[in-house]
Write a protein that holds these residues in place. Structure first.
Motif, PDB file in Angstrom:
ATOM      1  N   PRO A  30       0.798  -1.234   0.000  1.00 11.93           N
ATOM      2  CA  PRO A  30       0.000   0.000   0.000  1.00 11.93           C
ATOM      3  C   PRO A  30       0.826   1.277   0.000  1.00 11.93           C
ATOM      4  CG  PRO A  30      -0.053  -1.055   2.158  1.00 11.93           C
ATOM      5  CD  PRO A  30       0.581  -2.038   1.220  1.00 11.93           C
ATOM      6  N   THR A  31       2.098   1.211   0.385  1.00 13.20           N
ATOM      7  CA  THR A  31       2.900   2.428   0.456  1.00 13.20           C
ATOM      8  C   THR A  31       3.346   2.924  -0.910  1.00 13.20           C
ATOM      9  OG1 THR A  31       4.842   1.034   0.838  1.00 13.20           O
ATOM     10  CG2 THR A  31       3.767   1.981   2.772  1.00 13.20           C
ATOM     11  N   VAL A  32       3.069   2.177  -1.966  1.00  7.73           N
ATOM     12  CA  VAL A  32       3.553   2.542  -3.297  1.00  7.73           C
ATOM     13  C   VAL A  32       2.443   3.141  -4.155  1.00  7.73           C
ATOM     14  CG1 VAL A  32       4.712   1.720  -5.372  1.00  7.73           C
ATOM     15  CG2 VAL A  32       5.323   0.750  -3.142  1.00  7.73           C
ATOM     16  N   TYR A  33       1.365   2.389  -4.360  1.00  5.50           N
ATOM     17  CA  TYR A  33       0.279   2.854  -5.215  1.00  5.50           C
ATOM     18  C   TYR A  33      -1.040   3.026  -4.469  1.00  5.50           C
ATOM     19  CZ  TYR A  33       3.383   1.749  -9.124  1.00  5.50           C
ATOM     20  OH  TYR A  33       4.448   1.698  -9.997  1.00  5.50           O
ATOM     21  N   GLY A  34      -1.005   3.029  -3.155  1.00  4.43           N
ATOM     22  CA  GLY A  34      -2.223   3.192  -2.391  1.00  4.43           C
ATOM     23  C   GLY A  34      -2.734   1.879  -1.822  1.00  4.43           C
ATOM     24  N   GLU A  35      -3.845   1.949  -1.125  1.00  6.23           N
ATOM     25  CA  GLU A  35      -4.357   0.799  -0.381  1.00  6.23           C
ATOM     26  C   GLU A  35      -4.665  -0.391  -1.289  1.00  6.23           C
ATOM     27  OE1 GLU A  35      -4.399   0.543   2.866  1.00  6.23           O
ATOM     28  OE2 GLU A  35      -3.522   2.559   2.931  1.00  6.23           O
ATOM     29  N   VAL A  36      -4.486  -1.578  -0.716  1.00  7.19           N
ATOM     30  CA  VAL A  36      -4.733  -2.813  -1.450  1.00  7.19           C
ATOM     31  C   VAL A  36      -5.153  -3.878  -0.448  1.00  7.19           C
ATOM     32  CG1 VAL A  36      -2.320  -3.527  -1.276  1.00  7.19           C
ATOM     33  CG2 VAL A  36      -3.737  -4.454  -3.116  1.00  7.19           C
ATOM     34  N   ASP A  37      -5.960  -4.826  -0.896  1.00  8.11           N
ATOM     35  CA  ASP A  37      -6.443  -5.897  -0.046  1.00  8.11           C
ATOM     36  C   ASP A  37      -5.518  -7.111  -0.169  1.00  8.11           C
ATOM     37  OD1 ASP A  37      -8.334  -8.580  -0.101  1.00  8.11           O
ATOM     38  OD2 ASP A  37      -8.885  -7.161   1.479  1.00  8.11           O
ATOM     39  N   ASP A  38      -4.982  -7.583   0.947  1.00 12.14           N
ATOM     40  CA  ASP A  38      -4.017  -8.677   0.911  1.00 12.14           C
ATOM     41  C   ASP A  38      -4.612  -9.972   0.365  1.00 12.14           C
ATOM     42  OD1 ASP A  38      -2.039  -7.066   1.863  1.00 12.14           O
ATOM     43  OD2 ASP A  38      -1.930  -7.958   3.869  1.00 12.14           O
ATOM     44  N   ASP A  39      -5.836 -10.283   0.711  1.00 12.10           N
ATOM     45  CA  ASP A  39      -6.445 -11.519   0.209  1.00 12.10           C
ATOM     46  C   ASP A  39      -6.612 -11.465  -1.306  1.00 12.10           C
ATOM     47  OD1 ASP A  39      -6.556 -12.672   2.724  1.00 12.10           O
ATOM     48  OD2 ASP A  39      -8.595 -11.959   3.122  1.00 12.10           O
ATOM     49  N   ALA A  40      -7.011 -10.297  -1.821  1.00  8.48           N
ATOM     50  CA  ALA A  40      -7.127 -10.139  -3.272  1.00  8.48           C
ATOM     51  C   ALA A  40      -5.757 -10.247  -3.932  1.00  8.48           C
ATOM     52  CB  ALA A  40      -7.777  -8.796  -3.605  1.00  8.48           C
ATOM     53  N   SER A  41      -4.747  -9.686  -3.284  1.00  7.63           N
ATOM     54  CA  SER A  41      -3.383  -9.766  -3.816  1.00  7.63           C
ATOM     55  C   SER A  41      -2.907 -11.208  -3.874  1.00  7.63           C
ATOM     56  CB  SER A  41      -2.430  -8.947  -2.944  1.00  7.63           C
ATOM     57  OG  SER A  41      -2.747  -7.576  -2.980  1.00  7.63           O
ATOM     58  N   LEU A  42      -3.182 -11.959  -2.826  1.00  4.08           N
ATOM     59  CA  LEU A  42      -2.769 -13.361  -2.796  1.00  4.08           C
ATOM     60  C   LEU A  42      -3.459 -14.152  -3.902  1.00  4.08           C
ATOM     61  CD1 LEU A  42      -1.076 -15.468  -1.296  1.00  4.08           C
ATOM     62  CD2 LEU A  42      -3.065 -15.885   0.180  1.00  4.08           C
ATOM     63  N   ALA A  43      -4.716 -13.838  -4.160  1.00  4.90           N
ATOM     64  CA  ALA A  43      -5.436 -14.514  -5.244  1.00  4.90           C
ATOM     65  C   ALA A  43      -4.788 -14.210  -6.592  1.00  4.90           C
ATOM     66  CB  ALA A  43      -6.905 -14.088  -5.243  1.00  4.90           C
ATOM     67  N   THR A  44      -4.360 -12.960  -6.787  1.00  8.27           N
ATOM     68  CA  THR A  44      -3.689 -12.592  -8.033  1.00  8.27           C
ATOM     69  C   THR A  44      -2.363 -13.332  -8.169  1.00  8.27           C
ATOM     70  OG1 THR A  44      -4.710 -10.394  -8.066  1.00  8.27           O
ATOM     71  CG2 THR A  44      -2.700 -10.671  -9.347  1.00  8.27           C
ATOM     72  N   LEU A  45      -1.614 -13.444  -7.084  1.00  7.29           N
ATOM     73  CA  LEU A  45      -0.351 -14.179  -7.123  1.00  7.29           C
ATOM     74  C   LEU A  45      -0.579 -15.639  -7.512  1.00  7.29           C
ATOM     75  CD1 LEU A  45       1.389 -12.743  -3.937  1.00  7.29           C
ATOM     76  CD2 LEU A  45       2.226 -12.525  -6.284  1.00  7.29           C
ATOM     77  N   HIS A  46      -1.564 -16.266  -6.903  1.00  2.00           N
ATOM     78  CA  HIS A  46      -1.864 -17.663  -7.241  1.00  2.00           C
ATOM     79  C   HIS A  46      -2.257 -17.784  -8.709  1.00  2.00           C
ATOM     80  CE1 HIS A  46      -1.505 -20.061  -3.597  1.00  2.00           C
ATOM     81  NE2 HIS A  46      -2.026 -19.062  -2.899  1.00  2.00           N
ATOM     82  N   ARG A  78       3.574 -23.261  -2.188  1.00  2.00           N
ATOM     83  CA  ARG A  78       4.021 -23.380  -3.577  1.00  2.00           C
ATOM     84  C   ARG A  78       5.488 -22.981  -3.774  1.00  2.00           C
ATOM     85  NH1 ARG A  78      -0.828 -21.532  -7.505  1.00  2.00           N
ATOM     86  NH2 ARG A  78       0.376 -22.982  -8.795  1.00  2.00           N
ATOM     87  N   ARG A  79       6.312 -23.189  -2.766  1.00  2.37           N
ATOM     88  CA  ARG A  79       7.706 -22.756  -2.893  1.00  2.37           C
ATOM     89  C   ARG A  79       8.387 -23.387  -4.097  1.00  2.37           C
ATOM     90  NH1 ARG A  79      11.409 -20.741  -4.278  1.00  2.37           N
ATOM     91  NH2 ARG A  79      13.290 -20.040  -3.184  1.00  2.37           N
ATOM     92  N   ASP A  80       8.126 -24.639  -4.379  1.00  2.00           N
ATOM     93  CA  ASP A  80       8.806 -25.322  -5.481  1.00  2.00           C
ATOM     94  C   ASP A  80       8.276 -24.911  -6.849  1.00  2.00           C
ATOM     95  OD1 ASP A  80      10.351 -26.678  -3.648  1.00  2.00           O
ATOM     96  OD2 ASP A  80       9.107 -28.494  -3.666  1.00  2.00           O
ATOM     97  N   ASP A  81       7.178 -24.163  -6.877  1.00  5.67           N
ATOM     98  CA  ASP A  81       6.576 -23.757  -8.148  1.00  5.67           C
ATOM     99  C   ASP A  81       7.153 -22.449  -8.691  1.00  5.67           C
ATOM    100  OD1 ASP A  81       4.916 -25.930  -7.963  1.00  5.67           O
ATOM    101  OD2 ASP A  81       3.182 -24.798  -7.241  1.00  5.67           O
ATOM    102  N   VAL A  82       7.931 -21.734  -7.884  1.00  2.84           N
ATOM    103  CA  VAL A  82       8.335 -20.386  -8.279  1.00  2.84           C
ATOM    104  C   VAL A  82       9.843 -20.201  -8.219  1.00  2.84           C
ATOM    105  CG1 VAL A  82       6.148 -19.496  -7.390  1.00  2.84           C
ATOM    106  CG2 VAL A  82       8.196 -19.364  -5.972  1.00  2.84           C
ATOM    107  N   GLN A  83      10.290 -19.166  -8.945  1.00  2.44           N
ATOM    108  CA  GLN A  83      11.649 -18.652  -8.820  1.00  2.44           C
ATOM    109  C   GLN A  83      11.521 -17.314  -8.099  1.00  2.44           C
ATOM    110  OE1 GLN A  83      10.662 -18.916 -12.563  1.00  2.44           O
ATOM    111  NE2 GLN A  83      10.465 -21.045 -11.885  1.00  2.44           N
ATOM    112  N   LEU A  84      12.113 -17.240  -6.933  1.00  2.00           N
ATOM    113  CA  LEU A  84      11.905 -16.124  -6.018  1.00  2.00           C
ATOM    114  C   LEU A  84      13.076 -15.149  -6.048  1.00  2.00           C
ATOM    115  CD1 LEU A  84      10.407 -14.797  -3.586  1.00  2.00           C
ATOM    116  CD2 LEU A  84      11.700 -16.387  -2.120  1.00  2.00           C
ATOM    117  N   ALA A  85      12.770 -13.887  -6.314  1.00  6.58           N
ATOM    118  CA  ALA A  85      13.786 -12.836  -6.289  1.00  6.58           C
ATOM    119  C   ALA A  85      13.408 -11.799  -5.251  1.00  6.58           C
ATOM    120  CB  ALA A  85      13.913 -12.170  -7.657  1.00  6.58           C
ATOM    121  N   THR A  86      14.380 -11.385  -4.448  1.00  9.26           N
ATOM    122  CA  THR A  86      14.174 -10.262  -3.547  1.00  9.26           C
ATOM    123  C   THR A  86      15.445  -9.423  -3.520  1.00  9.26           C
ATOM    124  OG1 THR A  86      13.279  -9.565  -1.406  1.00  9.26           O
ATOM    125  CG2 THR A  86      14.861 -11.394  -1.383  1.00  9.26           C
ATOM    126  N   LYS A  87      15.391  -8.312  -2.775  1.00 13.62           N
ATOM    127  CA  LYS A  87      16.472  -7.329  -2.853  1.00 13.62           C
ATOM    128  C   LYS A  87      16.769  -6.745  -1.487  1.00 13.62           C
ATOM    129  CE  LYS A  87      14.140  -5.735  -7.051  1.00 13.62           C
ATOM    130  NZ  LYS A  87      12.778  -6.066  -6.576  1.00 13.62           N
TER     131      LYS A  87
END
Length: 343
Positions: A30-46, A78-87
């Motif tokens: 939410p600190t970047v583009y405004g408020e967002v719903d975490d459950d909706a975000s998780l659904a988009t990730l899946h 789903r850890r084995d399903d993804v390639q994870l990048a962080t910084k």
């Protein structure tokens, strides 16, 4: 749960295999583009992973750790399903520039501490691709990358990446440890990296991961004026999104939309197809990481893989950068372009 990828993979540097299009998760804080719903975000990730968009990009600074904790909910199943990048490397909130450019840190002790903190928030024991988010000019890049290399030896990180580095910085880092990817802003309206950074990556066999490949949403044609930006939207701080500049820059979107009409494609798909065309021309693996809060946009972006631009269309899109008004960052030295100019 295991997904059935519908999207091909490609290989970045250091033999890192990822989906040919990734997902930039910064939009889910939410600190970047405004408020967002975490459950909706998780659904988009899946949904993204189900579709084969398995290269997920986050950072410790996005939402002060919120983004990594959100992604940990996906990784739990789903850890084995993804390639994870962080910084790591930004020691302040990049969306809050009231006090100036956030400080950066690249000392070895900070690198080790940041990695451990990210692993804990993400709920995993290894990061597939660990980026230096921004260069700490007070610390030799050899020290920073040396500490990152120690994380590889320790088994906490598999591959190393760099964000917004100059060609000189990339060469120095690559001499310490193989670099899998450079992540910098690159799009139809942000082409400064083509001067030195992109050719150097191609020469060294380093993959390129364009962030904001859709111009922070502008190139999709969904923004018509500054009033379309929310009060907490950090794009208000960027010169290109100032009211006068934004209006002038609509000419860039018009040019992209015209080619989309020829191809029966959306502006977003055209902008992404342009990046793939540039990568093919250079023999450079290019994996853009557009972000979206909506599953439908994830599918739309993936549709760019079905487009083939003609040489004339690529040339026409190339020329659009000449019409851009305003710098891509409020502080040129915050991105590689500013430091490249001082070399």
């Amino acid at each position: 749960m295991t997904s059935t990828p519908a999207i091909p993979t490609t290989t970045l540097g250091d033999d890192l295999e990822v989906s040919v299009i990734g997902y930039g998760a910064m939009v889910l804080s939410p600190t970047v583009y405004g408020e967002v719903d975490d459950d909706a975000s998780l659904a988009t990730l899946h949904h993204a992973v189900d579709a084969g968009v398995t290269f997920l990009d986050t950072a410790d600074v996005y939402g002060a750790g919120h983004n990594e904790r959100l992604i940990s909910r996906l990784l739990a199943d789903r850890r084995d399903d993804v390639q994870l990048a962080t910084k790591f490397g930004i020691a302040g909130n990049p969306a809050d520039r009231a006090a100036g450019t956030p400080p950066t840190r690249g000392d070895a002790a900070y690198v080790r501490a940041a990695a451990d903190a990210s692993l804990e928030r993400l709920g995993t024991d290894v990061i597939d691709l660990y980026y230096m988010h921004r260069r700490d000019a007070r610390v030799p890049i050899e020290e920073t990358v040396g500490a990152m290399a120690e994380l590889v030896t320790a088994g906490k990180v598999r591959h190393l990446g760099l964000s917004e580095v100059t060609a000189t910085e990339l060469r120095a880092a690559h001499a310490v440890h193989p670099i899998a990817a450079v992540q910098s802003e690159w799009s139809v309206w942000s082409r400064d990296v083509e001067g030195s950074v992109v050719p150097t990556a191609a020469e060294l066999g380093v993959g390129f991961v364009p962030y904001s490949p859709l111009g922070r949403g502008f190139l999709t044609g969904t923004l018509a004026s500054g009033s379309d930006l929310g009060e907490r939207d950090f794009r208000r701080l960027l010169p290109r999104f100032g009211e006068a500049n934004l209006e002038a820059n609509l000419a860039v979107v018009d040019g992209i939309r015209a080619i989309g009409t020829e191809l029966g494609a959306t502006p977003a798909q055209v902008a992404l197809a342009w990046l793939y065309a540039k990568g093919r021309a250079l023999g450079l693996p290019v994996v853009p990481i557009p972000g979206s809060r909506r599953a439908a946009r994830v599918e739309e972006n993936a549709g760019a893989l079905r487009l083939t631009l003609t040489p004339d269309q690529v040339s026409g899109l190339d020329s659009l950068a000449d019409a851009v008004v305003g710098h891509r960052s409020e502080d040129p030295n915050w991105v590689s372009e500013g430091r490249e100019r001082t070399v």
